[in-house]
Design an enzyme around this catalytic site. Structure first.
Site, PDB file in Angstrom:
ATOM      1  N   SER A 148      29.790  18.004  13.417  1.00  0.00           N
ATOM      2  CA  SER A 148      28.449  18.582  13.449  1.00  0.00           C
ATOM      3  C   SER A 148      28.292  19.573  12.308  1.00  0.00           C
ATOM      4  O   SER A 148      29.281  20.141  11.822  1.00  0.00           O
ATOM      5  CB  SER A 148      28.214  19.305  14.778  1.00  0.00           C
ATOM      6  OG  SER A 148      26.982  20.022  14.770  1.00  0.00           O
ATOM      7  N   TYR A 163      30.757  24.993  21.453  1.00  0.00           N
ATOM      8  CA  TYR A 163      30.401  23.780  20.720  1.00  0.00           C
ATOM      9  C   TYR A 163      30.801  23.897  19.258  1.00  0.00           C
ATOM     10  O   TYR A 163      31.426  22.997  18.682  1.00  0.00           O
ATOM     11  CB  TYR A 163      28.898  23.540  20.838  1.00  0.00           C
ATOM     12  CG  TYR A 163      28.403  22.286  20.148  1.00  0.00           C
ATOM     13  CD1 TYR A 163      28.472  21.050  20.788  1.00  0.00           C
ATOM     14  CD2 TYR A 163      27.874  22.337  18.865  1.00  0.00           C
ATOM     15  CE1 TYR A 163      28.017  19.894  20.165  1.00  0.00           C
ATOM     16  CE2 TYR A 163      27.424  21.190  18.230  1.00  0.00           C
ATOM     17  CZ  TYR A 163      27.489  19.965  18.884  1.00  0.00           C
ATOM     18  OH  TYR A 163      27.044  18.825  18.255  1.00  0.00           O
ATOM     19  N   LYS A 167      33.607  21.511  17.305  1.00  0.00           N
ATOM     20  CA  LYS A 167      33.264  20.632  16.191  1.00  0.00           C
ATOM     21  C   LYS A 167      34.039  20.986  14.927  1.00  0.00           C
ATOM     22  O   LYS A 167      34.385  20.099  14.128  1.00  0.00           O
ATOM     23  CB  LYS A 167      31.759  20.662  15.940  1.00  0.00           C
ATOM     24  CG  LYS A 167      30.943  20.030  17.074  1.00  0.00           C
ATOM     25  CD  LYS A 167      31.339  18.584  17.310  1.00  0.00           C
ATOM     26  CE  LYS A 167      30.442  17.897  18.331  1.00  0.00           C
ATOM     27  NZ  LYS A 167      30.785  16.465  18.528  1.00  0.00           N
TER      28      LYS A 167
END
Length: 258
Positions: A148, A163, A167
């Protein structure tokens, strides 16, 4: 071989995780259109079956496999089913992931662990299983992991430290695997999407205000679409990228440039 021939995936066998919907479904569609045979892998087997059925019109072969990618035994079983159904494995697209928006000071360890279990551990287990199968076959292959833009920047205003960390881990994991498996002719790369307008995002009431904020921060002033990740994915899966490994490709409308 002409350049367009290099992008063809005729005869290639692939699995795509988190493929029942969203980005995974779009990538599975692209691989099929390029000529590959594809297993639609998802924890939601009912939705995966619906997606596989809808994609049968594209062919040449597509079917659904249910799996909890946080469980090593389930990933091993999934990989076995994929190989049994396709004959071998040449492409693995490890895409399944989740996001928890919670302030760091309020986040429970269970919330943190759930994100890491799926986004990082699940990618490792899926890539590991694919790598083992490709090594066994002795033909090499391509593994593509979804990272990401959040691995490169800190998203704002929503809090999502778990998150972002997961990533970033996916990118470094993938670089490590690329180096470890380079002598096995197994290429490992990542794509790092920006804000992509999947159905899940566009239909979430609590995200409507955030989406408008995101658009203001994106130089292109819009969210990306799932099909705008298809071309880079086919490139990485195909023989057009035989000298590309350990790389990360950011597709974010220039968000990370400013």
């Amino acid at each position: 071989m002409g350049i367009l021939e290099k992008f063809k995936l005729d005869g290639k066998k692939a699995f795509v995780t988190g493929a029942a919907r969203g980005i995974g479904k779009s990538i599975a569609t692209a691989l099929l259109e390029a000529g590959a045979e594809v297993a639609i892998v998802d924890i939601d087997i009912d939705e995966a079956k619906k997606t596989a059925e809808a994609l049968k019109a594209i062919g040449p072969k597509v079917f659904a496999v249910g799996a909890d990618l946080t469980k090593p035994a389930d990933v091993e079983r999934m990989t076995g089913e994929v190989v049994d159904g396709l004959g071998e494995l040449n492409i693995a697209f490890c895409n399944a992931g989740i996001c928890v928006n919670e302030k760091a000071e309020d986040m429970t360890f269970e919330q943190w662990r759930k994100v890491m279990d799926i986004n990082l551990d699940g990618v490792f287990l899926s890539a590991q299983a694919a790598g083992r199968q490709m090594i066994k076959q002795g033909k090499g292959g391509s593994i593509i992991n979804t990272a990401s833009m959040s691995a490169h920047i800190v998203n704002y205003p929503q809090p999502q430290c778990s998150y972002n960390a997961s990533k970033a881990g996916v990118i470094q994991l993938s670089k490590s695997l690329a180096v470890e498996w380079v002598d096995k002719n197994i290429r490992v790369n990542t794509i790092s999407p920006g804000y992509i307008g999947t159905e899940l995002i566009m239909n979430a009431p609590h995200l409507k205000a955030l989406i408008e904020e995101w658009k203001k921060m994106i130089p292109m002033r819009r969210l990306g679409q799932p099909d705008e990740l298809q071309a880079i994915s086919v490139y990485l899966a195909s023989d057009a990228s035989l000298y590309t490994t350990g790389s990360d490709f950011v597709i974010d409308g220039a968000f990370t440039c400013v």
